[in-house]
Design a protein around this motif. Structure first.
Motif, PDB file in Angstrom:
ATOM      1  N   GLY A 177      44.793  25.054  30.236  1.00  0.00           N
ATOM      2  CA  GLY A 177      44.196  26.304  30.685  1.00  0.00           C
ATOM      3  C   GLY A 177      42.754  26.095  31.080  1.00  0.00           C
ATOM      4  O   GLY A 177      42.110  25.130  30.641  1.00  0.00           O
ATOM      5  N   ASP A 178      42.228  26.967  31.893  1.00  0.00           N
ATOM      6  CA  ASP A 178      40.829  26.854  32.308  1.00  0.00           C
ATOM      7  C   ASP A 178      40.316  28.220  32.727  1.00  0.00           C
ATOM      8  O   ASP A 178      41.098  29.121  33.071  1.00  0.00           O
ATOM      9  CB  ASP A 178      40.678  25.852  33.450  1.00  0.00           C
ATOM     10  N   PHE A 179      39.010  28.377  32.698  1.00  0.00           N
ATOM     11  CA  PHE A 179      38.355  29.588  33.183  1.00  0.00           C
ATOM     12  C   PHE A 179      36.924  29.237  33.554  1.00  0.00           C
ATOM     13  O   PHE A 179      36.390  28.194  33.156  1.00  0.00           O
ATOM     14  CB  PHE A 179      38.380  30.709  32.122  1.00  0.00           C
ATOM     15  N   THR A 180      36.287  30.099  34.338  1.00  0.00           N
ATOM     16  CA  THR A 180      34.919  29.869  34.796  1.00  0.00           C
ATOM     17  C   THR A 180      34.021  30.979  34.275  1.00  0.00           C
ATOM     18  O   THR A 180      34.457  32.108  34.031  1.00  0.00           O
ATOM     19  CB  THR A 180      34.857  29.838  36.332  1.00  0.00           C
ATOM     20  N   ILE A 181      32.759  30.636  34.117  1.00  0.00           N
ATOM     21  CA  ILE A 181      31.751  31.591  33.673  1.00  0.00           C
ATOM     22  C   ILE A 181      30.445  31.231  34.365  1.00  0.00           C
ATOM     23  O   ILE A 181      30.146  30.047  34.583  1.00  0.00           O
ATOM     24  CB  ILE A 181      31.606  31.578  32.133  1.00  0.00           C
ATOM     25  N   GLY A 182      29.670  32.249  34.741  1.00  0.00           N
ATOM     26  CA  GLY A 182      28.422  32.014  35.461  1.00  0.00           C
ATOM     27  C   GLY A 182      27.212  32.367  34.624  1.00  0.00           C
ATOM     28  O   GLY A 182      27.219  33.350  33.870  1.00  0.00           O
ATOM     29  N   ILE A 183      26.158  31.563  34.750  1.00  0.00           N
ATOM     30  CA  ILE A 183      24.901  31.831  34.043  1.00  0.00           C
ATOM     31  C   ILE A 183      23.769  31.858  35.064  1.00  0.00           C
ATOM     32  O   ILE A 183      23.897  31.328  36.182  1.00  0.00           O
ATOM     33  CB  ILE A 183      24.617  30.772  32.958  1.00  0.00           C
TER      34      ILE A 183
END
Length: 291
Positions: A177-183
């Motif tokens: 599984g994978d997911f993205t997050i922005g900072i």
């Protein structure tokens, strides 16, 4: 009359070995057909009634094929070669006609047989074939029943699965599984990577081998994008990939928020509008003030 009767007895005695041989050959092939059809039925029969009905039809077809072969062999042993040839030719013509008429059905049946002996997936596996992805609910001779993520039941013909590439996501029990997050660009991406990796390693249901990983996947105009990868074991009685992904995302969000990171949804270029007092005067009142 006595001589004619004796001649017929003599002919019967001479033909007795051929008759016995023909009967024996027919009997052997009939018994062999029953053994093969019963064995094939046991291999293909599932627990559902629909599967039993289809394998019963296949069992009859195999039995008829052995019986036909026994009749042809018996006729050849008796010396009735022409009759056997004509019988075989008629059967061949009928087979060709039926083959063209029921080409797709026969193709699916043969593909189902091949999949039964060399099966690359099983019930409960997550597969994708011809652009259709779902969980295998039932494997039958003519079709494979899968259920997609939105609850739609799809019946894929066996020939399509046999001829097209098959993606099996759960054959070895591993699922990624994978997911993205922005900072924000003002935050430290390396520290964010370390925090996210720490959360992934300490989260429940995530495997240590293969190990989780976090990488910078891109730079957008408003934020730095980080991508988190992790693996789960589908053989264990754990929550599914969607549930585990939601738990990990929640833990990562909580950790970054505690460390004061600014998420992509909080990054904005909006300008705060301050209240302004405006006094409106008429022309006459202005002149009166000047006098």
């Amino acid at each position: 009359m006595q001589e004619s009767f004796e001649l017929q007895l003599q002919q019967i005695a001479d033909a007795a070995p051929k008759i016995l041989g023909a009967m024996l050959a027919l009997l052997v092939l009939v018994i062999a057909g029953k053994i093969v059809s019963n064995t094939l039925s046991k291999l293909l029969t599932g627990r559902q009634a629909k599967t039993v009905k289809q394998t019963r039809l296949l069992k009859r077809l195999v039995g008829w094929g052995f019986n036909l072969l026994g009749i042809i062999l018996a006729l050849n042993i008796l010396g009735l070669t022409q009759a056997a040839t004509g019988f075989l030719a008629a059967g061949g013509v009928m087979a060709v006609v039926l083959g063209f008429a029921f080409r797709e059905i026969g193709e699916n049946l043969l593909a189902g047989l091949f999949l039964s002996f060399s099966r690359s997936f099983d019930v409960g596996d997550v597969i994708e074939s011809n652009g259709i992805r779902g969980v295998v609910e039932r494997i039958e001779v003519r079709e494979v029943h899968i259920r997609t993520g939105d609850g739609c039941d799809i019946f894929i013909p066996s020939a399509i699965i046999y001829k097209n590439p098959l993606h099996n996501f759960t054959r070895d029990g591993l699922r990624r599984g994978d997911f993205t997050i922005g900072i924000d660009y003002g935050d430290d991406p390396q520290k964010a990577r370390e925090l996210l990796l720490e959360v992934a390693k300490t989260s429940d249901f995530i495997l240590s081998t293969p190990a989780p990983a976090v990488q910078i996947s891109g730079f957008t105009p408003t934020y730095v994008e980080l991508q988190v990868f992790f693996w789960i074991n589908t053989f264990n009685e754990n929550p599914g990939l969607v549930s585990v992904k939601s738990l990990v995302m929640n833990a990562c969000h909580k950790k970054l928020a505690e460390e004061g990171f600014t998420f992509s949804s909080n990054v904005t270029t909006a300008v705060d509008m301050l209240p302004v007092d405006v006094n409106v005067r008429s022309k006459n009142s202005s002149q009166g003030d000047s006098v």
